[in-house]
Design a protein around this motif. Sequence first.
Motif, mmCIF file in Angstrom:
data_model
loop_
_atom_site.group_PDB
_atom_site.id
_atom_site.type_symbol
_atom_site.label_atom_id
_atom_site.label_comp_id
_atom_site.label_asym_id
_atom_site.label_seq_id
_atom_site.Cartn_x
_atom_site.Cartn_y
_atom_site.Cartn_z
ATOM 1 N N GLN A 44 30.746 0.321 -31.403
ATOM 2 C CA GLN A 44 31.032 1.617 -32.013
ATOM 3 C C GLN A 44 32.560 1.626 -32.374
ATOM 4 O OE1 GLN A 44 29.568 4.709 -29.404
ATOM 5 N NE2 GLN A 44 27.521 4.698 -30.349
ATOM 6 N N SER A 45 33.204 1.067 -31.497
ATOM 7 C CA SER A 45 34.809 0.896 -31.765
ATOM 8 C C SER A 45 35.003 0.032 -32.883
ATOM 9 C CB SER A 45 35.507 0.466 -30.509
ATOM 10 O OG SER A 45 35.468 1.424 -29.403
ATOM 11 N N ASP A 47 32.869 -0.412 -35.331
ATOM 12 C CA ASP A 47 32.501 0.169 -36.426
ATOM 13 C C ASP A 47 33.408 1.382 -36.903
ATOM 14 O OD1 ASP A 47 30.146 -1.378 -36.530
ATOM 15 O OD2 ASP A 47 28.922 -0.017 -35.516
ATOM 16 N N LEU A 48 33.918 1.909 -36.016
ATOM 17 C CA LEU A 48 35.073 2.870 -36.259
ATOM 18 C C LEU A 48 36.204 2.333 -36.776
ATOM 19 C CD1 LEU A 48 35.846 5.941 -35.990
ATOM 20 C CD2 LEU A 48 36.472 5.352 -33.659
ATOM 21 N N LYS A 49 36.530 1.474 -36.414
ATOM 22 C CA LYS A 49 37.933 0.868 -37.111
ATOM 23 C C LYS A 49 37.543 0.346 -38.289
ATOM 24 C CE LYS A 49 41.159 -3.117 -36.387
ATOM 25 N NZ LYS A 49 41.515 -4.299 -35.624
ATOM 26 N N ARG A 52 37.400 3.441 -40.689
ATOM 27 C CA ARG A 52 38.868 3.966 -40.983
ATOM 28 C C ARG A 52 39.507 3.077 -41.886
ATOM 29 N NH1 ARG A 52 40.285 5.356 -34.610
ATOM 30 N NH2 ARG A 52 39.556 7.485 -34.626
ATOM 31 N N ILE A 160 32.822 9.554 -38.936
ATOM 32 C CA ILE A 160 33.627 9.077 -37.870
ATOM 33 C C ILE A 160 33.990 9.898 -36.564
ATOM 34 C CG2 ILE A 160 36.042 7.976 -37.503
ATOM 35 C CD1 ILE A 160 35.706 6.827 -40.470
ATOM 36 N N ARG A 161 34.452 11.244 -37.199
ATOM 37 C CA ARG A 161 34.728 12.006 -36.090
ATOM 38 C C ARG A 161 33.841 12.599 -35.126
ATOM 39 N NH1 ARG A 161 38.745 15.820 -39.806
ATOM 40 N NH2 ARG A 161 40.366 14.189 -40.072
#
Length: 162
Positions: A44-45, A47-49, A52, A160-161
């Motif tokens: 998930q980290s 994917d989030l990166k 962004r 994302i949030r």
Amino acid sequence: KEVQKRFEQQQLDVLRLEQAQRQSADQREELQKMRQAQAAFEKQSADLKKLREEHAATLHRANTLEAEQKQMQEEIHKKNTAMKEMQTKLQGFVRETEEIGAETEAVVKRLMKKVGLTDEVIRTELVWVRLYRDAMERLQRAAARREEKKQEAREKEREIRE
């Protein structure tokens, strides 16, 4: 009596050993769950990166498109001004030839017809109005596309949030 005590002690030791084995199995299971949770968190980290980075690229592209739109609008304005000025000069040229005489006027009109400058082009702005309208429609479509991209970026940011 001594044997009985040893036997009872051994039974207690066996019970403790079985309990320790169950605790060890529970702890191994808990450790496995924690490793799976950590792997999911790391994915998930990542994917989030990535989201962004995509969001930043989308915002950059939207800003670039806005700058391009502004530049295009300025160019359209300059070209419209130049076209109107040329049209005015051609109208003045035609008036001057009419004043000089019929023979000169006929020659000029024949030359104008030969190169595609008809009275309609000189006397009306229909062509320029159409070109301007087409250009403005293109700008509006570009603005709509840019707004769609911004909206997509906002939606990704909300995802994302969450």
